[in-house]
Scaffold this active site. Structure first.
Site, short mmCIF file in Angstrom:
data_model
loop_
_atom_site.label_atom_id
_atom_site.label_comp_id
_atom_site.label_asym_id
_atom_site.label_seq_id
_atom_site.Cartn_x
_atom_site.Cartn_y
_atom_site.Cartn_z
N HIS A 177 -1.77 -2.60 -12.82
CA HIS A 177 -1.11 -3.04 -11.58
C HIS A 177 -2.16 -3.33 -10.50
O HIS A 177 -3.34 -3.11 -10.72
CB HIS A 177 -0.12 -1.98 -11.12
CG HIS A 177 0.91 -1.70 -12.17
ND1 HIS A 177 0.88 -0.58 -12.97
CD2 HIS A 177 1.99 -2.42 -12.57
CE1 HIS A 177 1.89 -0.62 -13.82
NE2 HIS A 177 2.57 -1.72 -13.60
N ASP A 196 -5.00 3.47 -13.47
CA ASP A 196 -4.15 2.29 -13.60
C ASP A 196 -5.02 1.06 -13.39
O ASP A 196 -5.43 0.74 -12.27
CB ASP A 196 -3.02 2.34 -12.55
CG ASP A 196 -2.09 1.14 -12.66
OD1 ASP A 196 -2.35 0.23 -13.49
OD2 ASP A 196 -1.09 1.09 -11.91
N SER A 226 7.13 -4.21 -14.32
CA SER A 226 6.51 -3.65 -13.11
C SER A 226 5.61 -4.66 -12.40
O SER A 226 5.25 -4.46 -11.24
CB SER A 226 5.72 -2.40 -13.47
OG SER A 226 4.81 -2.67 -14.51
#
Ligand SMILES: *[C@@H]1O[C@H](CO)[C@@H](O)[C@H](O)[C@H]1NC(C)=O
Ligand SMILES: *[C@@H]1O[C@H](CO)[C@@H](O)[C@H](O)[C@H]1NC(C)=O
Ligand SMILES: *[C@@H]1O[C@H](CO)[C@@H](O)[C@H](O)[C@H]1NC(C)=O
Ligand SMILES: *[C@@H]1O[C@H](CO)[C@@H](O)[C@H](O)[C@H]1NC(C)=O
Length: 432
Positions: free
Chosen positions: A403, A400, A150
């Site tokens: 990311h 998160d 990702s």
């Protein structure tokens, strides 16, 4: 516990910590053991800047005398600091339409915007703002493929947004759950940009709810989901790392090599560092084997490990609460972040040596680990979901801290990527 640690000869004290870890789409959440070395960053060789060989005047003449282009002192883009920049990003949350939901922090109501007003300043030179036209010209008629996890996707989506400010791409291919395989085409420059989901680069079976509770990695084969398209790629950006922390069983030559965190299975714990190294080695060797010859050369960028910034529990408010970069000297590159990066840099340097003998193959590390480590403020945190505090402050909220918000610090990766490509243009492959 019988852990074979590839770095045990450094006789570092090994602290095991339990930390929650969030990964792709934050669905496979697992408790993972971290190997944490409380030592300062050991000095590592940065990826060698491209050496300039064309300057041949006598040693006494000043280097800049006649033709500035003939002697551009190499700049280490990865050594520097973050400085304020009031210009802000090139794009916003609605410019490009390709930002993954969980990373569109602005439209998800992230209240502070200070994190958007920083610029990376290399110590020895200036990093220009991203020039979408220049990028598209440099990859005119080419196919740029992002392959990895990702983080590869995060970097690709940043690039698409940056390029979209100059030219509109068409989505020409989409496949796989959660858009794991996609391809865009920029008709203005006949440029294709694609993303291939391959979190190990080598062949693997990802753990799933229905299947085994661990990943399986076959370290001697590349993942043909991207490998079979390799002959149609001109530039590959590889980006992996976080998935190697998961519980896994490793195979080599059809036999079990060992495992990482596999209680109940009768395999030897071998950690994940050696495994990352083997996976990269298999990948880079395969690219050299298939595309290393003169005349059909390929360019490869390896984006190094991107540090996460969990300061607390992943499902509690304030998991990554910072709103400013770390100041110079405030945070050292150490522990797992440093070790993952070191392995990647070493494997790139090793492959570079092999590739130089063949010609037709250019390889560079995009060494983002340190500059990214300094940006704890760049993650979505709770804004991975829209307006997480709309109904008041909640005790439990998913975060998160892995990311990067788009726009955000990851745009800098692509600015440096463009500078690496400009250097390549000045120093073409030997066959050209
Ligand atoms: C975002 O950028 C677009 C142009 O790309 C512009 O039209 C729009 O007003 C911007 N939105 C905000 C909230 O600034
Ligand atoms: C467009 O780019 C592809 C490579 O991505 C190339 O194979 C093709 O020949 C190009 N088309 C033209 C018209 O140049
Ligand atoms: C697998 O095979 C390769 C080449 O045949 C060899 O170099 C390597 O040592 C083998 N690995 C194991 C674990 O047997
Ligand atoms: C575990 O592996 C060892 C060595 O391969 C073997 O001697 C032992 O019998 C195995 N134990 C079980 C429970 O399978």
């Amino acid at each position: 516990m019988g852990i074979t640690n590839p770095f045990k000869d450094q006789s570092l004290s090994l602290t095991k910590r339990l930390l929650p870890w969030t990964l792709y789409a934050l669905l496979p959440i697992a408790l993972l053991r971290f190997y944490f070395y409380p030592v300062p960053d050991t000095e590592l060789p940065h990826s060698t800047p491209i050496t300039i060989t064309s300057y041949s005047s006598s040693a006494s003449s000043p280097p800049f005398s006649e033709n500035k282009k003939a002697y551009d002192p190499p700049c280490d883009y990865f050594d520097g600091k973050w400085i304020r920049d009031m210009r802000g990003p090139l794009y916003n949350g609605t410019t490009c339409g390709t930002i993954k939901e969980g990373q569109n922090c602005i439209t998800h109501g992230r209240p502070d915007s200070g994190y958007l007003y920083w610029r990376w300043k290399p110590s020895q030179c200036r990093l220009p703002r991203f020039e979408p036209h220049t990028f598209l010209q440099l990859v005119n008629n080419k196919h740029v493929a992002f392959v990895g996890d990702s983080m590869a996707r995060n970097q690709l989506e940043s690039l698409l947004c940056l390029l979209s400010t100059a030219s509109t791409p068409n989505l020409v291919y989409r496949n796989g759950e959660d858009n794991k395989f996609r391809k865009w085409h920029f008709p203005s420059h006949n440029v294709s940009v694609s993303v291939y989901w391959s979190p190990f680069l080598v062949q693997g079976v990802e753990k799933s709810n229905s299947g085994p509770n661990h990943n399986k990695l076959y370290l001697d084969h590349i993942d043909e989901r991207w490998g079979r398209d390799m002959d149609q790629m001109d530039l590959i950006v590889l980006s992996i790392g976080h998935w190697f922390l998961h519980p896994a069983v490793y195979y080599e030559n059809d036999s079990v090599l060992g495992c990482h965190y596999c209680p109940g299975l009768n395999h030897t714990e071998i950690g994940f560092y050696d495994v990352l190294r083997k996976a990269l080695r298999t990948t880079l060797s395969s690219i050299i084997d298939r595309r290393g010859g003169k005349g059909n050369g390929i360019d490869v960028i390896v984006t190094t490990f991107s540090p996460a910034h969990f300061e607390g529990e992943w499902d509690k408010a304030g998991a990554c609460p910072k709103t400013k970069p770390y100041r110079n000297g405030e945070k050292q590159l150490e522990g797992m972040d440093a070790d993952m990066r070191k392995i990647e840099i070493e494997e790139v340097e090793d492959a570079k040596t092999k590739a130089n003998e063949l010609g037709g193959f250019r390889l560079e590390a995009l060494d983002v680990t340190r500059l990214t480590l300094l940006r704890p403020d760049g993650h979505p945190g709770p804004y991975m979901y829209p307006f997480p505090f709309a109904n008041g402050h909640k005790e439990r909220v998913q975060n998160d801290c892995v990311h990067w918000c788009l726009p955000g610090p990851i745009d800098t990766w692509n600015e440096i990527f463009l500078e690496l490509m400009k250097k390549w243009r000045e120093h073409p492959r030997t066959e050209e």
